[in-house]
Write a protein that holds these residues in place. Sequence first.
Motif, PDB file in Angstrom:
ATOM      1  N   SER A   1     -27.090  42.636 -32.398  1.00 31.19           N
ATOM      2  CA  SER A   1     -27.188  41.995 -31.077  1.00 31.19           C
ATOM      3  C   SER A   1     -25.806  41.544 -30.625  1.00 31.19           C
TER       4      SER A   1
ATOM      5  N   THR B   1     -25.539  49.459 -31.651  1.00 26.18           N
ATOM      6  CA  THR B   1     -26.546  48.706 -30.917  1.00 26.18           C
ATOM      7  C   THR B   1     -27.224  49.632 -29.916  1.00 26.18           C
TER       8      THR B   1
ATOM      9  N   VAL C   1     -32.670  44.433 -27.074  1.00 25.10           N
ATOM     10  CA  VAL C   1     -32.135  45.200 -28.199  1.00 25.10           C
ATOM     11  C   VAL C   1     -33.285  45.903 -28.898  1.00 25.10           C
TER      12      VAL C   1
END
Length: 428
Positions: A177, A153, A172
């Motif tokens: 996520s 991420t 993001v």
Amino acid sequence: MLDRTLFSLSLQLVALRIPARKCSEFMTRLQGHIIQRPKVKPITREPAGEPNLRLLLLCEEVRDLQLGSLPEDLRAYVQGEGATPVFHRVELDYSYFTAEQVLRQLLPEGMEVPSAFEQVGHIAHVNLRAEHLPFKQMIGQVLLDKNSPRIRTVVNKIDSISNEFRVFPMEVLAGDSEFKTQVKENSAVFRLDYREVYWNSRLEREHRRIVQMFGPGDVICDMFAGIGPFAVPAALRGCRVYANDLNPKSIEWLRANVEGNKVDKLVRVANEDAKDFVRGLLGKTRPAQAPAGSSSLADSTPGQSLLEFGEFGHVLMNLPASALDFLDVFVGLFDAASWRTPLPRVHCYCFSKAEDPAADVIQRAEEVMGCKLPCATASVVRDVAPSKLMMCLTFAIPDEVGWMAGEGMAGATDAKRRRTAQESNPPQ
């Protein structure tokens, strides 16, 4: 969109066709004349599929099959061993290039390349400038590509830290996520939700520096404990810790980390305003009603003394934006009738933009405490921004202000006398 096909490099190299069993010998003899590019292996299989042969790739300075750029003795060695020089092409694609190389080609000329990031578990945290924002998804995808699988991420901070819980809004840029992650630091494992709590991986060395000051049996008061970067490693060293934080989410993860690292018998957790927490430890008056959802140390340990671990010898104050403002809680706080040890040593974090940051933070602390701190020291922790430093101010609470009104130095003398008597006549 990121077009990975734009990135390719073709290398026309000279290679030596050699017996597989002599690879090590040739590598040793030709050291300094072998390909040195990252991710390019110097030995590869022979394209014709001969199982007993390999190709040794020479450096790019060797351009002809006569090996004219090699020293004469090495050319004689190659010839004497029966090695055959051949041309060999190496094709490099997107996977070969670093994040910095890719972004330097994709971003406008002259724009700073944001290839560095803070890693928090599987999350990469970047702070993009305004000029980067039109390219943010592309930047995130490149960073994800080049740091997978350890990074899953990539997030960007979209505003500064402006709330009492020290958390910041983020977006993001690429990847999952998923904000729940795990970090290993100073012999401890920390679980956290990066959206909900404060964590800074750049402080690992500072956490270790402070914790290594403590010894087994020391008692610590951590006023802004967060999820436990000081409290848990200190407990793992055998210290006993009173740990507090105002953020209820931090407390949830602090409890989880205390239990996960099996130090629940050495840490007592509270969710209060820091001044109320310290006053409460010493039995001072608390507010009539605590905020909804909060818990005091007394609430979490029913039937036990607030100082069940005894008097604390160190106080940690890791809230750089405002910790100095909390120092006045120690003025007149300690009662010589009940406090039987020297007044504690404070480690207070703060920011400074002054030309002499050490003198600046000491002076500001003295103004809050209302006294001089002659033995105070201030060390630089890290650069936070241009002309802005994070500092650690360390000092022992002076007797003249720490003891309750009317006690002063007499309180210090009385505490020392009773401590000496207690050590001379330990309980049977």
